[in-house]
Design a protein around this motif. Sequence first.
Motif, PDB file in Angstrom:
ATOM      1  N   LEU A  49      -5.038 -13.712  20.274  1.00  0.00           N
ATOM      2  CA  LEU A  49      -4.890 -12.652  19.213  1.00  0.00           C
ATOM      3  C   LEU A  49      -3.996 -13.124  18.147  1.00  0.00           C
ATOM      4  O   LEU A  49      -2.913 -13.938  18.654  1.00  0.00           O
ATOM      5  N   THR A  50      -4.015 -12.758  17.105  1.00  0.00           N
ATOM      6  CA  THR A  50      -3.036 -13.195  16.122  1.00  0.00           C
ATOM      7  C   THR A  50      -1.627 -12.080  16.350  1.00  0.00           C
ATOM      8  O   THR A  50      -2.020 -11.031  17.117  1.00  0.00           O
ATOM      9  N   HIS A  51      -0.783 -12.290  15.635  1.00  0.00           N
ATOM     10  CA  HIS A  51       0.438 -11.319  15.714  1.00  0.00           C
ATOM     11  C   HIS A  51      -0.129 -10.238  15.369  1.00  0.00           C
ATOM     12  O   HIS A  51       0.187  -9.127  16.115  1.00  0.00           O
ATOM     13  N   ASP A  52      -0.783  -9.937  14.101  1.00  0.00           N
ATOM     14  CA  ASP A  52      -1.169  -8.844  13.762  1.00  0.00           C
ATOM     15  C   ASP A  52      -2.207  -7.927  14.726  1.00  0.00           C
ATOM     16  O   ASP A  52      -1.948  -6.581  14.832  1.00  0.00           O
ATOM     17  N   GLU A  53      -2.735  -8.672  15.192  1.00  0.00           N
ATOM     18  CA  GLU A  53      -3.977  -7.946  16.253  1.00  0.00           C
ATOM     19  C   GLU A  53      -3.127  -7.522  17.504  1.00  0.00           C
ATOM     20  O   GLU A  53      -3.323  -6.384  17.778  1.00  0.00           O
ATOM     21  N   ALA A  54      -2.245  -8.398  18.026  1.00  0.00           N
ATOM     22  CA  ALA A  54      -1.462  -7.825  19.261  1.00  0.00           C
ATOM     23  C   ALA A  54      -0.587  -6.650  18.857  1.00  0.00           C
ATOM     24  O   ALA A  54      -0.542  -5.725  19.718  1.00  0.00           O
ATOM     25  N   VAL A  55      -0.006  -6.629  17.741  1.00  0.00           N
ATOM     26  CA  VAL A  55       0.960  -5.498  17.207  1.00  0.00           C
ATOM     27  C   VAL A  55       0.219  -4.279  16.988  1.00  0.00           C
ATOM     28  O   VAL A  55       0.549  -3.159  17.551  1.00  0.00           O
ATOM     29  N   ALA A  56      -1.055  -4.243  16.595  1.00  0.00           N
ATOM     30  CA  ALA A  56      -1.857  -3.267  16.247  1.00  0.00           C
ATOM     31  C   ALA A  56      -2.384  -2.686  17.652  1.00  0.00           C
ATOM     32  O   ALA A  56      -2.273  -1.447  18.062  1.00  0.00           O
ATOM     33  N   PHE A  57      -2.628  -3.391  18.630  1.00  0.00           N
ATOM     34  CA  PHE A  57      -3.034  -3.023  20.293  1.00  0.00           C
ATOM     35  C   PHE A  57      -1.783  -2.285  20.597  1.00  0.00           C
ATOM     36  O   PHE A  57      -1.957  -1.182  20.973  1.00  0.00           O
ATOM     37  N   ILE A  58      -0.433  -2.837  20.657  1.00  0.00           N
ATOM     38  CA  ILE A  58       0.730  -2.357  20.993  1.00  0.00           C
ATOM     39  C   ILE A  58       0.969  -0.947  20.462  1.00  0.00           C
ATOM     40  O   ILE A  58       1.585   0.136  21.095  1.00  0.00           O
ATOM     41  N   ARG A  59       0.742  -0.796  19.198  1.00  0.00           N
ATOM     42  CA  ARG A  59       0.852   0.447  18.314  1.00  0.00           C
ATOM     43  C   ARG A  59       0.096   1.472  18.918  1.00  0.00           C
ATOM     44  O   ARG A  59       0.554   2.574  19.014  1.00  0.00           O
ATOM     45  N   THR A  60      -1.252   1.329  19.263  1.00  0.00           N
ATOM     46  CA  THR A  60      -1.971   2.366  19.689  1.00  0.00           C
ATOM     47  C   THR A  60      -1.538   2.732  21.251  1.00  0.00           C
ATOM     48  O   THR A  60      -1.869   3.940  21.406  1.00  0.00           O
TER      49      THR A  60
END
Length: 126
Positions: A49-60
């Motif tokens: 995953l890209t940084h932004d994709e991983a961060v988006a998962f974590i935010r959910t």
Amino acid sequence: MHTDVVSPAESGKAAKARELLRCRDLALSVQVLQEFYVQATRPSRPNPLTHDEAVAFIRTWRRFPIQDVTLSVLEDALAIKTRWQLSYWDSAILAAARQAGCDEVLSEDMNDGQDYGGVKVVNPFK
């Protein structure tokens, strides 16, 4: 969002993980979120995953209660490590679960069915 080509076994695990994330009675620890990020974005991983994709998962996943790593969690983790001879990191997950009031930890890496002082490990993929 990022998509991976996965084996049938991994596809089954992914479906089970999505099912679990629809539950309302989950809690997570900061450590688990950190481990997710590191593993999901690891360059040696197929299709990281890209940084932004991983961060988006974590935010959910912030919709769930999140147990911080505190001095109390650290002290409990050290006691668990000594008592059951586990790695510090597994001990910290168990300590965070205990602090969050959980009676089960979902893990495919720890001993399925083992009770660690009131926190039982359950392998959700078994």
